[in-house]
Design a protein around this motif. Structure first.
Motif, short mmCIF file in Angstrom:
data_model
loop_
_atom_site.label_atom_id
_atom_site.label_comp_id
_atom_site.label_asym_id
_atom_site.label_seq_id
_atom_site.Cartn_x
_atom_site.Cartn_y
_atom_site.Cartn_z
N THR A 182 -62.68 -15.73 -37.27
CA THR A 182 -63.57 -14.59 -37.13
C THR A 182 -65.09 -15.44 -37.44
OG1 THR A 182 -63.41 -14.89 -39.75
CG2 THR A 182 -62.45 -13.07 -38.56
N ASP A 183 -66.00 -14.44 -37.20
CA ASP A 183 -67.78 -14.93 -37.06
C ASP A 183 -68.13 -14.98 -38.38
OD1 ASP A 183 -70.33 -15.25 -36.42
OD2 ASP A 183 -70.63 -13.46 -35.29
N PRO A 184 -68.57 -16.35 -38.95
CA PRO A 184 -69.05 -16.51 -39.96
C PRO A 184 -70.17 -15.79 -40.35
CG PRO A 184 -69.39 -18.46 -38.68
CD PRO A 184 -68.65 -17.50 -37.98
N LEU A 185 -71.17 -15.29 -39.60
CA LEU A 185 -72.25 -14.71 -39.89
C LEU A 185 -72.33 -13.05 -39.85
CD1 LEU A 185 -74.60 -16.81 -37.84
CD2 LEU A 185 -73.89 -17.05 -40.16
N THR A 186 -70.95 -12.50 -39.60
CA THR A 186 -70.84 -11.12 -39.61
C THR A 186 -70.20 -10.81 -41.06
OG1 THR A 186 -68.59 -10.80 -38.66
CG2 THR A 186 -70.44 -10.79 -37.21
N THR A 187 -70.29 -9.49 -41.50
CA THR A 187 -69.73 -9.21 -42.75
C THR A 187 -68.63 -8.13 -42.44
OG1 THR A 187 -71.44 -7.30 -42.96
CG2 THR A 187 -71.87 -9.26 -43.95
N GLU A 188 -68.67 -7.87 -41.16
CA GLU A 188 -67.64 -6.77 -40.86
C GLU A 188 -66.22 -7.37 -40.96
OE1 GLU A 188 -66.69 -4.13 -36.95
OE2 GLU A 188 -68.50 -5.29 -36.75
N GLY A 189 -65.22 -6.76 -41.53
CA GLY A 189 -63.84 -7.17 -41.57
C GLY A 189 -63.72 -8.20 -42.77
N LYS A 190 -64.96 -8.66 -43.42
CA LYS A 190 -64.57 -9.62 -44.46
C LYS A 190 -64.08 -9.12 -45.73
CE LYS A 190 -65.66 -12.60 -41.76
NZ LYS A 190 -67.25 -13.31 -41.50
N PRO A 191 -64.20 -8.09 -46.11
CA PRO A 191 -63.42 -7.39 -47.30
C PRO A 191 -61.97 -7.44 -47.09
CG PRO A 191 -65.29 -5.95 -46.89
CD PRO A 191 -65.11 -6.87 -45.71
N GLU A 192 -61.41 -7.32 -46.08
CA GLU A 192 -60.27 -7.11 -45.61
C GLU A 192 -59.54 -8.59 -45.67
OE1 GLU A 192 -62.27 -5.37 -43.93
OE2 GLU A 192 -61.37 -3.29 -44.36
N LEU A 193 -60.38 -9.55 -45.11
CA LEU A 193 -59.94 -10.85 -45.05
C LEU A 193 -60.07 -11.66 -46.28
CD1 LEU A 193 -59.62 -13.13 -42.66
CD2 LEU A 193 -62.19 -13.90 -43.08
N VAL A 194 -61.08 -11.22 -47.21
CA VAL A 194 -61.01 -11.86 -48.50
C VAL A 194 -59.98 -11.21 -49.39
CG1 VAL A 194 -62.20 -11.65 -50.73
CG2 VAL A 194 -63.44 -12.33 -48.46
N LYS A 195 -59.65 -10.05 -49.39
CA LYS A 195 -58.44 -9.48 -50.03
C LYS A 195 -57.14 -10.19 -49.64
CE LYS A 195 -55.69 -5.25 -51.01
NZ LYS A 195 -54.45 -5.67 -50.35
N ALA A 196 -57.03 -10.21 -48.23
CA ALA A 196 -55.72 -10.99 -47.91
C ALA A 196 -55.46 -12.43 -48.23
CB ALA A 196 -55.45 -10.91 -46.22
N PHE A 197 -56.76 -13.08 -48.37
CA PHE A 197 -56.71 -14.64 -48.82
C PHE A 197 -56.47 -14.50 -50.24
CE2 PHE A 197 -57.63 -17.99 -45.80
CZ PHE A 197 -57.63 -17.33 -44.69
N GLN A 198 -57.09 -13.72 -50.80
CA GLN A 198 -56.90 -13.69 -52.14
C GLN A 198 -55.36 -13.41 -52.78
OE1 GLN A 198 -59.90 -10.81 -53.41
NE2 GLN A 198 -61.49 -12.16 -54.03
N ASP A 199 -54.91 -12.41 -52.29
CA ASP A 199 -53.42 -12.06 -52.66
C ASP A 199 -52.55 -13.03 -52.15
OD1 ASP A 199 -54.49 -9.86 -53.54
OD2 ASP A 199 -53.90 -8.68 -51.86
N ALA A 200 -52.67 -13.71 -50.89
CA ALA A 200 -51.73 -14.76 -50.48
C ALA A 200 -52.06 -15.97 -51.42
CB ALA A 200 -51.98 -15.17 -48.84
N THR A 201 -53.16 -16.29 -51.63
CA THR A 201 -53.33 -17.60 -52.46
C THR A 201 -52.91 -17.39 -53.98
OG1 THR A 201 -55.56 -18.07 -51.05
CG2 THR A 201 -55.15 -19.24 -53.29
N ALA A 202 -52.94 -16.18 -54.49
CA ALA A 202 -52.25 -15.99 -55.63
C ALA A 202 -50.95 -16.18 -55.70
CB ALA A 202 -52.79 -14.67 -56.23
N ALA A 203 -50.24 -15.60 -54.75
CA ALA A 203 -48.91 -15.96 -54.79
C ALA A 203 -48.58 -17.70 -54.52
CB ALA A 203 -48.21 -15.13 -53.18
N VAL A 204 -49.17 -18.15 -53.58
CA VAL A 204 -49.10 -19.71 -53.23
C VAL A 204 -49.29 -20.28 -54.67
CG1 VAL A 204 -49.66 -21.74 -51.90
CG2 VAL A 204 -49.44 -19.65 -50.85
N ASP A 205 -50.33 -20.08 -55.31
CA ASP A 205 -50.65 -20.75 -56.80
C ASP A 205 -49.39 -20.60 -57.88
OD1 ASP A 205 -52.85 -21.81 -55.61
OD2 ASP A 205 -54.07 -20.55 -56.70
N SER A 206 -48.44 -19.52 -57.63
CA SER A 206 -47.47 -19.35 -58.44
C SER A 206 -45.98 -19.92 -58.06
CB SER A 206 -47.41 -17.69 -58.66
OG SER A 206 -48.74 -17.16 -58.78
N THR A 207 -46.14 -20.61 -56.89
CA THR A 207 -44.79 -21.18 -56.35
C THR A 207 -44.64 -22.68 -56.77
OG1 THR A 207 -45.76 -21.94 -54.53
CG2 THR A 207 -44.83 -19.75 -54.37
#
Lengths: 157, 616
Positions: free
Chosen positions: B482-507
């Motif tokens: 994804t383009d580091p200088l755009t904000t488009e799509g970033k809320p979805e990206l951040v949410k996806a990373f946050q949720d996946a990471t929380a799961a990984v950190d729990s394993t």
């Protein structure tokens, strides 16, 4: 062909996958404290070294055993402990100059590397090739090759 | 399943250690480690409690894969309320202590109350005792580790402990295990010391069994290891260069926070990079890097083991620092280096050794030093406040002296130990604190990587890269570019990373696996180990549940949407150079939509429907 474990400490990262594989193979659980191969961390030198039984030809442990519980496995050359014969006297642990036979308090017997019957789990598990299972008569092959490479006349010379 | 189904409750006030069954109903919803311990913390403490009071609790927690043959399966986390942020703290560490705890038969240890005298916990399988810490209180992490091994005459013990910085109240002290692995962030060590708990020494000989389906597990973990080996980052980049592989990359994209984030590129980056760590030095012909090293079960081995140049001023007549020890990771090299403007690799390595030796977070420390340097630069503090130290940007001497002072809580080190938020407030310039929720930034400037702005602003533990590492996508193209200088799509990206990471950190696995693995690689490993029918979808849902639970804790602790923001500098002062020149972080374009897709109200509170959907 007789094979042997070849240990190359310079490739070891200290991850203990070998210890887990060994304990899983022999005990059915992941338990480094019951592993027959141990990885040592020489912290101040920043070095790691895996170490285990080298299966001596005239094995001190085997000769010291008063009940003949340690026998040669004809197929692998390993010195195997016969668990139902071992009385847990630990004389072999004193006799071994390398410390690679050890007592297991849970079983009341001694335990040592048995090369997993010819397919050592530690070598399979090692992610860096620090532990390999190779021709017992050519454990020095790679080192010879490296030095041989030094002896080749340089192309430009 | 690969849980031991048992936790140890240590009441430090009463001096008792009591086993109790692990709540398996919760484990099926929160997996383990970060998730499960957060659930326990939320159920057991008042979120408004003073983090350094006996009413706070400190939980050391493993995951279901900790102590197994799964690659990187050696992680554990320390969960508590943070004294630095007032939010939930969850700091993750590798090394060997997590697997040892599991092997001793425990999934988790909950410490509560406060011991009347300094103590340490000695745990040998089922046997748990609190012993007097007379001989180790007031000692460094390194000394404590050695003394405990000598006292118990057991070289195979694993030790996690706090250093002198924690005892002295440094607000970003960590819990260090195996001498240089750390649950480093958010002051979890400060909480441990506030309970008069110096160390935890563990020896486990029971092992980890009970895997649900051993055959499937061995197959799934072998497949996973091959994926790590075949991946360019986890198979080649990280073992060879460590996380420091990023130093030159991030500098080139113009996202390198420099001199307290005044600038976004550091002219000295190449001198403190991974490449520099490989260069033989003049004095003894040896490079800084001795070798790479692995944590328990890790087939990546990104750890750095380094030595300091024997001729360097920092170690004159100090043989204790001449051996090899934990070297610079990227975040530490950035905070100690770029953010302070210091490009002396050996000074950075020395400061890093000191951080390990006395257990404080090099990110928060480096950032706080950077803030002090800016205060000094504008004349808000002088050598009068610093005790004679010329706190100039670029001064290696100032940096290494500051490290020594924070280590022992002496002189100006007491001010520096407060963290940059309190330090800058004390001297009348709170805007110079580069923090979110009171926690210092890591090494990615959100002007050059827009998603990281949202990551920092919404991270449940304050500014942190490890809650949603969108750098993976925005810079490295993993899993998609994804383009580091755009904000488009970033809320979805951040949410996806946050949720996946929380799961990984729990394993029990390391988040660095996610350079190569997705939940599609991880779920089969967890599922083979545990009951619960884990799939990528249910793991992601558990991650979202964990994220909302942490958020709820923070809201109940008094934090609000107003805390989901960035320092003015990043929102108003444009980047001066590089590809992001002219850019600020456009958080306002991302945050409202982020709340919306999270199922939160416009003021950032999970709606009743969201909590119900996730069964929080």
């Amino acid at each position: 062909m007789l094979k042997a474990l070849q240990l190359e400490p310079e490739k070891c990262t200290g991850c203990l996958q070998c210890e887990m594989a060994c304990s899983f193979e022999h005990e059915g659980v992941f338990n480094p404290s019951k592993s027959r191969i141990k990885v040592f961390n020489f912290h101040d030198e920043g070095r790691f070294a895996p170490y285990t039984c080298s299966q001596c030809a005239e094995a001190w442990c085997m000769h010291a055993c008063p009940v003949e519980a340690i026998v040669i496995n004809a197929m692998t050359g390993a010195k195997d402990v016969l668990e139902d014969v071992c009385v847990g006297c630990k004389v072999c642990t004193i006799a071994c100059p390398f410390g690679t036979v050890n007592y297991n308090a849970d079983t009341g017997k001694v335990a040592k590397c048995d090369l997993c019957g010819g397919d050592p789990a530690c070598a399979t598990a090692c992610p860096t090739g620090a532990i390999t299972y190779v021709d017992a008569e050519h454990t020095g092959l790679e080192r010879m090759r490296a030095h041989a490479a030094l002896s080749i006349p340089k192309a430009s010379a | 399943m690969a849980w031991q189904r048992k936790l140890l409750r240590v009441d430090l006030t009463a001096g008792t250690c009591t086993p109790e069954p692990l709540n398996m109903e919760w484990a099926l919803k929160y997996i383990g480690q970060r998730g499960l311990a957060t659930k326990y913390l939320c159920e057991e403490i008042d979120p408004m409690v003073d983090a350094l009071s006996p009413g706070n609790k400190l939980i050391m927690a493993t995951g279901p894969l900790t102590g197994t043959m799964a690659a990187t399966g050696g992680r554990y986390s320390v969960i508590t309320k943070s004294p630095l942020t007032g939010a939930i703290a969850c700091s993750n560490s590798g090394g060997f202590i997590g697997a040892e705890m599991k092997s001793a038969g425990w999934d988790m240890i909950i410490f509560e109350g406060k011991s009347p005298q300094p103590v340490y916990l000695w745990l040998e399988n089922e046997r748990a005792e609190l012993l007097a810490a007379d001989g180790i209180w007031g000692k460094s992490v390194w000394e404590t580790d050695d003394i405990i091994h000598t006292t118990h005459q057991d070289p195979l013990l694993r030790v996690a402990c706090v250093g002198r910085s924690a005892e002295q109240g440094c607000l970003y002290a960590g819990v260090v295990n195996d001498k240089h692995r750390a649950a480093g962030r958010s002051g979890v060590g400060t909480v441990m010391a506030s309970k008069n708990l110096k160390a935890v020494a563990i020896r486990g000989t029971r092992g980890v069994g009970g895997v649900r389906d051993f055959k499937a597990f061995m197959k799934a973990t072998a497949v996973g290891k091959k994926v790590l080996k075949d991946n360019a980052v986890t198979g080649i980049g990280l073992p060879a260069m460590g996380t420091q592989v990023l130093m030159n990359v991030i500098n080139e994209v113009g996202a390198m926070p420099t001199r307290n984030m005044r600038e976004v590129q550091f002219e000295g980056a190449s001198k403190i990079s991974a490449e520099a760590m490989h260069e033989p030095r003049e004095s003894d012909g040896k490079p800084n890097l001795v070798t790479n090293a692995a944590c328990f079960g890790c087939t990546i081995a990104c750890g750095r083991i380094s030595t300091i140049d024997p001729q360097h001023y920092t170690i004159n007549n100090k043989p204790e620092y001449m051996g090899a020890s934990g070297g610079l990771e990227y975040e530490a090299a950035w905070a100690l280096g770029c953010d302070t403007g210091v490009d002396d690799l050996d000074a950075l390595t020395y400061a890093n050794f000191i951080c390990n030796e006395d257990g404080f977070d090099p990110i928060s420390f480096g950032s706080t030093v950077a803030a002090a340097m800016e205060l000094f630069d504008i004349g808000a503090i002088t050598t009068k406040e610093t005790g004679g130290i010329e706190m100039r940007f670029g001064s290696a001497e100032a940096l290494t002296r500051a490290a020594e002072l924070v280590a022992t809580g002496s002189g100006f080190g007491r001010d520096l130990g407060l963290g940059s938020k309190r330090l800058t407030a004390k001297y009348g310039h709170p805007d110079l604190s580069m923090t979110v929720k009171g926690q210092e930034f890591p090494a990615y400037d959100p002007r050059g990587i827009q998603g990281m702005g949202l990551t920092y602003a919404t991270s449940n533990r304050g500014a942190c890269h490890l809650r949603s590492y969108t750098v993976s996508s925005e810079i490295m193209g993993v899993p998609v570019k994804t383009d580091p200088l755009t904000t488009e799509g970033k809320p979805e990206l951040v949410k996806a990373f946050q949720d996946a990471t929380a799961a990984v950190d729990s394993t029990g696995l390391c988040v660095f696996t996610t350079f190569a693995w997705t939940l599609t690689d991880i779920a089969p490993q967890v599922d083979a180990a545990c009951e619960g029918g884990w799939t990528p979808e249910t793991m992601l849902e558990a991650g979202e549940r964990i994220w909302n639970l942490e958020r709820q804790f923070n809201l109940d602790a008094g934090l609000t949407a107003a805390d989901d923001t960035l320092p003015k500098r990043l929102l108003k002062d444009a980047a001066k150079t590089g590809p992001a020149k002219g850019q600020v972080n456009r958080l306002h374009e991302m945050l409202p939509h982020y709340y919306e897709i999270r199922g939160w109200t416009a003021d950032g509170r999970p709606t009743a429907d969201t909590l119900k959907r996730l069964d929080v």
